[in-house]
Design a protein around this motif. Structure first.
Motif, PDB file in Angstrom:
ATOM      1  N   ASN A  88     134.741  -7.065  -3.498  1.00 33.36           N
ATOM      2  CA  ASN A  88     135.736  -6.450  -2.622  1.00 33.36           C
ATOM      3  C   ASN A  88     137.170  -6.544  -3.136  1.00 33.36           C
ATOM      4  O   ASN A  88     138.015  -5.754  -2.725  1.00 33.36           O
ATOM      5  CB  ASN A  88     135.686  -7.077  -1.233  1.00 33.36           C
ATOM      6  CG  ASN A  88     134.383  -6.820  -0.527  1.00 33.36           C
ATOM      7  OD1 ASN A  88     133.672  -5.877  -0.850  1.00 33.36           O
ATOM      8  ND2 ASN A  88     134.050  -7.669   0.419  1.00 33.36           N
ATOM      9  N   VAL A  89     137.453  -7.524  -3.989  1.00 32.88           N
ATOM     10  CA  VAL A  89     138.830  -7.732  -4.441  1.00 32.88           C
ATOM     11  C   VAL A  89     138.984  -7.381  -5.920  1.00 32.88           C
ATOM     12  O   VAL A  89     139.739  -6.488  -6.288  1.00 32.88           O
ATOM     13  CB  VAL A  89     139.289  -9.181  -4.176  1.00 32.88           C
ATOM     14  CG1 VAL A  89     140.683  -9.421  -4.722  1.00 32.88           C
ATOM     15  CG2 VAL A  89     139.241  -9.484  -2.680  1.00 32.88           C
ATOM     16  N   TRP A  90     138.275  -8.091  -6.778  1.00 30.46           N
ATOM     17  CA  TRP A  90     138.464  -7.920  -8.219  1.00 30.46           C
ATOM     18  C   TRP A  90     138.080  -6.525  -8.703  1.00 30.46           C
ATOM     19  O   TRP A  90     138.642  -6.043  -9.685  1.00 30.46           O
ATOM     20  CB  TRP A  90     137.689  -8.979  -8.994  1.00 30.46           C
ATOM     21  CG  TRP A  90     138.211 -10.355  -8.765  1.00 30.46           C
ATOM     22  CD1 TRP A  90     137.600 -11.356  -8.077  1.00 30.46           C
ATOM     23  CD2 TRP A  90     139.466 -10.886  -9.192  1.00 30.46           C
ATOM     24  NE1 TRP A  90     138.396 -12.469  -8.054  1.00 30.46           N
ATOM     25  CE2 TRP A  90     139.549 -12.214  -8.732  1.00 30.46           C
ATOM     26  CE3 TRP A  90     140.528 -10.371  -9.916  1.00 30.46           C
ATOM     27  CZ2 TRP A  90     140.640 -13.032  -8.979  1.00 30.46           C
ATOM     28  CZ3 TRP A  90     141.623 -11.184 -10.168  1.00 30.46           C
ATOM     29  CH2 TRP A  90     141.681 -12.489  -9.698  1.00 30.46           C
ATOM     30  N   ALA A  91     137.135  -5.858  -8.068  1.00 31.67           N
ATOM     31  CA  ALA A  91     136.720  -4.519  -8.490  1.00 31.67           C
ATOM     32  C   ALA A  91     137.692  -3.436  -8.032  1.00 31.67           C
ATOM     33  O   ALA A  91     137.574  -2.292  -8.457  1.00 31.67           O
ATOM     34  CB  ALA A  91     135.317  -4.217  -7.964  1.00 31.67           C
ATOM     35  N   ASP A  92     138.667  -3.786  -7.209  1.00 36.08           N
ATOM     36  CA  ASP A  92     139.624  -2.809  -6.693  1.00 36.08           C
ATOM     37  C   ASP A  92     140.649  -2.447  -7.770  1.00 36.08           C
ATOM     38  O   ASP A  92     141.184  -3.322  -8.466  1.00 36.08           O
ATOM     39  CB  ASP A  92     140.339  -3.397  -5.465  1.00 36.08           C
ATOM     40  CG  ASP A  92     141.247  -2.401  -4.820  1.00 36.08           C
ATOM     41  OD1 ASP A  92     140.739  -1.524  -4.093  1.00 36.08           O
ATOM     42  OD2 ASP A  92     142.477  -2.480  -5.053  1.00 36.08           O
ATOM     43  N   GLU A  93     140.935  -1.161  -7.894  1.00 34.42           N
ATOM     44  CA  GLU A  93     141.867  -0.667  -8.924  1.00 34.42           C
ATOM     45  C   GLU A  93     143.292  -1.179  -8.710  1.00 34.42           C
ATOM     46  O   GLU A  93     143.986  -1.515  -9.666  1.00 34.42           O
ATOM     47  CB  GLU A  93     141.857   0.866  -8.939  1.00 34.42           C
ATOM     48  CG  GLU A  93     140.545   1.454  -9.403  1.00 34.42           C
ATOM     49  CD  GLU A  93     140.199   1.084 -10.834  1.00 34.42           C
ATOM     50  OE1 GLU A  93     141.097   1.038 -11.694  1.00 34.42           O
ATOM     51  OE2 GLU A  93     139.010   0.828 -11.088  1.00 34.42           O
ATOM     52  N   GLN A  94     143.733  -1.254  -7.460  1.00 32.86           N
ATOM     53  CA  GLN A  94     145.086  -1.724  -7.162  1.00 32.86           C
ATOM     54  C   GLN A  94     145.239  -3.189  -7.561  1.00 32.86           C
ATOM     55  O   GLN A  94     146.257  -3.582  -8.139  1.00 32.86           O
ATOM     56  CB  GLN A  94     145.389  -1.532  -5.670  1.00 32.86           C
ATOM     57  CG  GLN A  94     146.787  -1.915  -5.276  1.00 32.86           C
ATOM     58  CD  GLN A  94     147.031  -1.749  -3.778  1.00 32.86           C
ATOM     59  OE1 GLN A  94     146.123  -1.417  -3.023  1.00 32.86           O
ATOM     60  NE2 GLN A  94     148.260  -1.976  -3.355  1.00 32.86           N
ATOM     61  N   VAL A  95     144.240  -3.991  -7.256  1.00 30.80           N
ATOM     62  CA  VAL A  95     144.268  -5.410  -7.628  1.00 30.80           C
ATOM     63  C   VAL A  95     144.271  -5.546  -9.145  1.00 30.80           C
ATOM     64  O   VAL A  95     145.065  -6.304  -9.712  1.00 30.80           O
ATOM     65  CB  VAL A  95     143.069  -6.169  -7.014  1.00 30.80           C
ATOM     66  CG1 VAL A  95     142.948  -7.564  -7.593  1.00 30.80           C
ATOM     67  CG2 VAL A  95     143.200  -6.221  -5.500  1.00 30.80           C
ATOM     68  N   ALA A  96     143.388  -4.826  -9.819  1.00 26.56           N
ATOM     69  CA  ALA A  96     143.306  -4.909 -11.287  1.00 26.56           C
ATOM     70  C   ALA A  96     144.635  -4.522 -11.927  1.00 26.56           C
ATOM     71  O   ALA A  96     145.111  -5.194 -12.850  1.00 26.56           O
ATOM     72  CB  ALA A  96     142.181  -4.025 -11.795  1.00 26.56           C
TER      73      ALA A  96
END
Length: 167
Positions: A88-96
């Protein structure tokens, strides 16, 4: 010998055995399929675009060269909150994008004996734990437990402002 129970030729008073059996067979088969799908979903972790450093030492070297803070993520293969966070977090483009632009990220497996020194240095006893350090390794911010995307982005934003104030 005669039976104690009266024998009647009328079997229509009982529920149909075949339809009753068919119902339960369908019920358990559906239950199995749904359970397997849920188990797969719980352990499924998509790939992400975070530029993870190979080790803590390489992350620290790169952080000293670039002046960026280090983002340590302590995780374990068995850790369900870690898997949820990876999905839910690390796979998100904005987070990356945010992590790659502002930090030197390193993922540390709490079960890897090669990482024992890092675990001891930061006194890590469980996972997930997310720590932001300066390039020398001094802790700036610490967060224990799984985070949702919005919480994680707030953590990164607060860490960035903390780093900016120190500079």
């Amino acid at each position: 010998m005669q039976s104690k129970f009266p024998i009647t030729g009328d079997h229509e008073s009982r529920p149909n055995g075949k339809s009753f059996f068919h119902f339960w067979r369908c019920f358990w088969l559906s239950f199995l399929v749904i359970s397997l799908a849920y188990a797969w979903y719980c352990y499924y972790v998509p790939s992400n675009r975070v530029a993870w450093a190979e080790s803590y030492a390489s992350a620290q070297t790169k952080a000293i060269q670039t002046g960026k803070p280090i983002l340590l993520y302590f995780t374990g293969e068995w850790c369900v909150p870690c898997r949820i966070m990876k999905r839910n977090v690390w796979a998100d483009e904005q987070v990356a994008a945010s992590v790659n632009a502002e930090f030197i990220p390193v993922e540390i497996d709490v079960d890897d004996p090669d990482d024992a020194a890092v675990l001891a240095r930061y006194n890590i006893v469980g996972s997930p734990v997310t720590i932001v350090t300066d390039p020398e390794g001094s802790v700036l911010r610490w967060r224990e437990g799984g985070l949702e995307k919005s919480e994680f982005l707030e953590f990164l934003k607060a860490s960035n402002s903390f780093v900016s104030e120190d500079s």
